[in-house]
Enzyme design. Structure first.
Site, mmCIF file in Angstrom:
data_model
loop_
_atom_site.group_PDB
_atom_site.id
_atom_site.type_symbol
_atom_site.label_atom_id
_atom_site.label_comp_id
_atom_site.label_asym_id
_atom_site.label_seq_id
_atom_site.Cartn_x
_atom_site.Cartn_y
_atom_site.Cartn_z
ATOM 1 N N SER A 11 42.369 35.993 35.275
ATOM 2 C CA SER A 11 41.347 37.032 35.385
ATOM 3 C C SER A 11 40.126 36.593 34.592
ATOM 4 O O SER A 11 40.208 36.394 33.370
ATOM 5 C CB SER A 11 41.870 38.354 34.825
ATOM 6 O OG SER A 11 40.764 39.187 34.525
ATOM 7 N N HIS A 36 41.010 35.647 39.925
ATOM 8 C CA HIS A 36 41.089 37.116 39.978
ATOM 9 C C HIS A 36 39.824 37.720 39.365
ATOM 10 O O HIS A 36 39.470 37.423 38.217
ATOM 11 C CB HIS A 36 42.333 37.565 39.209
ATOM 12 C CG HIS A 36 42.597 39.035 39.252
ATOM 13 N ND1 HIS A 36 43.250 39.646 40.307
ATOM 14 C CD2 HIS A 36 42.320 40.019 38.366
ATOM 15 C CE1 HIS A 36 43.362 40.947 40.054
ATOM 16 N NE2 HIS A 36 42.801 41.201 38.893
ATOM 17 N N ASP A 38 37.776 41.125 38.398
ATOM 18 C CA ASP A 38 37.954 42.546 38.083
ATOM 19 C C ASP A 38 36.635 43.300 38.139
ATOM 20 O O ASP A 38 35.784 43.124 37.267
ATOM 21 C CB ASP A 38 38.569 42.686 36.683
ATOM 22 C CG ASP A 38 40.031 42.298 36.662
ATOM 23 O OD1 ASP A 38 40.796 42.841 37.478
ATOM 24 O OD2 ASP A 38 40.413 41.442 35.834
ATOM 25 N N MET A 40 34.771 46.781 37.766
ATOM 26 C CA MET A 40 34.972 48.090 37.121
ATOM 27 C C MET A 40 33.666 48.875 37.109
ATOM 28 O O MET A 40 32.597 48.288 36.922
ATOM 29 C CB MET A 40 35.442 47.894 35.681
ATOM 30 C CG MET A 40 36.697 47.057 35.564
ATOM 31 S SD MET A 40 37.256 47.019 33.861
ATOM 32 C CE MET A 40 38.650 45.875 34.023
ATOM 33 N N HIS A 69 39.644 42.569 42.734
ATOM 34 C CA HIS A 69 40.355 43.795 42.361
ATOM 35 C C HIS A 69 39.317 44.867 42.055
ATOM 36 O O HIS A 69 38.659 44.817 41.019
ATOM 37 C CB HIS A 69 41.234 43.461 41.136
ATOM 38 C CG HIS A 69 41.955 44.624 40.541
ATOM 39 N ND1 HIS A 69 42.564 44.548 39.302
ATOM 40 C CD2 HIS A 69 42.194 45.878 41.001
ATOM 41 C CE1 HIS A 69 43.141 45.717 39.035
ATOM 42 N NE2 HIS A 69 42.915 46.538 40.036
ATOM 43 N N MET A 71 38.170 48.308 40.865
ATOM 44 C CA MET A 71 38.527 49.507 40.091
ATOM 45 C C MET A 71 37.306 50.410 40.105
ATOM 46 O O MET A 71 36.625 50.592 39.085
ATOM 47 C CB MET A 71 38.922 49.089 38.659
ATOM 48 C CG MET A 71 40.288 48.422 38.619
ATOM 49 S SD MET A 71 40.545 47.443 37.126
ATOM 50 C CE MET A 71 39.837 45.891 37.668
ATOM 51 N N MET A 140 50.001 47.413 38.704
ATOM 52 C CA MET A 140 49.418 47.319 37.362
ATOM 53 C C MET A 140 50.532 47.485 36.329
ATOM 54 O O MET A 140 51.335 48.419 36.415
ATOM 55 C CB MET A 140 48.377 48.422 37.139
ATOM 56 C CG MET A 140 47.111 48.344 37.981
ATOM 57 S SD MET A 140 46.204 46.800 37.868
ATOM 58 C CE MET A 140 45.839 46.685 36.105
ATOM 59 N N ASP A 176 49.593 42.605 37.399
ATOM 60 C CA ASP A 176 48.355 42.494 36.623
ATOM 61 C C ASP A 176 48.466 43.324 35.343
ATOM 62 O O ASP A 176 48.619 44.542 35.411
ATOM 63 C CB ASP A 176 47.195 42.994 37.493
ATOM 64 C CG ASP A 176 45.830 42.799 36.858
ATOM 65 O OD1 ASP A 176 45.744 42.267 35.743
ATOM 66 O OD2 ASP A 176 44.842 43.207 37.521
HETATM 67 C C1 DX5 Z 1 42.831 45.195 33.701
HETATM 68 C C2 DX5 Z 1 42.501 44.085 34.675
HETATM 69 C C3 DX5 Z 1 43.253 42.845 34.427
HETATM 70 C C4 DX5 Z 1 43.022 42.243 33.061
HETATM 71 C C5 DX5 Z 1 44.270 41.537 32.668
HETATM 72 O O1 DX5 Z 1 42.235 46.379 34.106
HETATM 73 O O2 DX5 Z 1 42.772 44.497 36.005
HETATM 74 O O3 DX5 Z 1 43.070 41.894 35.457
HETATM 75 O O4 DX5 Z 1 41.946 41.373 33.005
HETATM 76 O O5 DX5 Z 1 44.131 41.072 31.360
HETATM 77 P P1 DX5 Z 1 45.361 40.600 30.503
HETATM 78 O O6 DX5 Z 1 46.037 39.488 31.247
HETATM 79 O O7 DX5 Z 1 44.725 40.163 29.235
HETATM 80 O O8 DX5 Z 1 46.284 41.800 30.346
HETATM 81 ZN ZN ZN Z 2 42.808 42.961 37.677
#
Ligand code: DX5
Ligand code: ZN
Length: 231
Positions: A11, A36, A38, A40, A69, A71, A140, A176
């Site tokens: 990620s 990956h 993320d 947000m 991904h 969010m 998750m 994840d």
């Molecule tokens: C959390 C993200 C993850 C995050 C994982 O909301 O979706 O992808 O970056 O980070 P680690 O591997 O540090 O838990």
């Molecule tokens: Zn993620």
């Protein structure tokens, strides 16, 4: 081509945000399988990252597979923009709105692979009726929003049940949150094939010292593959 081999998806939430191009080149050179990303929105989750223009800029550096991904809520108004930005797969949360079926239709209509995501507290039954619309289910194992959180262990049994629900269908199981060489074997043995890891891949390394990324990726992969063989 679909396969259930272990895939490591770092990620980039844990990468240097001022240097995404070089960071992506480094993790790919060091053997990751997917990248990956993320996204947000500060609304669906309590953190903000980036939108389609940045995803488009980093896509130029991705040679493997860009796993996006989302969010964000609402999701539907942004699907086209993320597809145009070059996402190979777009995953949306079942909790992000009342119309996950429509969202998945919209993702597939863009010609990209589709994924559905479940938060730790959301039951597997919530996706029973969309299983034929997805290429991937993402479970998750932390509450989404931040890297570096502790793995939630109920995700292991949930992975095992999801693997049974999937049966012979060509659907990836991605996990994840809190994945490390200690937790990766638990979910790999239970049936996961795509392992997202942010802090566990990037910790200790940098673009000037990328060998550490390679060691971190190998440690997660070997732990996961070892658990599969022992099973
Ligand atoms: C959390 C993200 C993850 C995050 C994982 O909301 O979706 O992808 O970056 O980070 P680690 O591997 O540090 O838990
Ligand atoms: Zn993620």
């Amino acid at each position: 081509m679909f396969d259930r081999s272990i895939k490591i998806a770092p990620s980039i939430l844990s990468a240097d945000f001022a240097n995404f191009g070089k960071e992506i080149e480094a993790i790919e050179a060091q053997g990751c399988d997917w990248v990956h990303v993320d996204v947000m929105d500060g609304h669906f989750v309590p953190n903000l990252t980036f939108g389609p223009p940045l995803v488009k800029a980093i896509k130029k550096h991705v040679k493997t597979f860009m796993d996006v991904h989302l969010m964000i809520a609402p999701v539907d108004p942004y699907i086209e923009a993320f597809a145009e930005a070059g996402a190979d797969l777009i995953a949306a949360h079942v909790e992000a709105g009342p119309h996950i079926h429509r969202t998945l239709q919209a993702i597939r209509a863009q010609g990209v692979k589709s994924g559905v995501v479940l938060n730790p507290g959301t039951p597997l039954e919530s996706i029973e009726h969309v299983m034929d619309m997805v290429d991937l289910v993402l479970l998750m194992t932390v509450n989404p929003g931040f890297g570096g959180q502790k793995f939630i262990h109920s995700g292991v049994e949930k992975t095992r049940r999801l693997r049974q629900m999937i049966g012979d269908r060509p659907i990836h199981i991605e996990i994840d949150g809190g994945i490390t060489p200690e937790t990766a074997p638990l979910v790999a043995e239970a049936g996961a094939d795509v392992l997202v890891a942010g802090s566990a891949v990037f910790k200790g390394g940098s673009v000037d010292n990328p060998g550490v990324y390679g060691e971190n990726i190998r440690a997660i992969r070997e732990a996961a593959e070892g658990a599969r063989q022992a099973a």
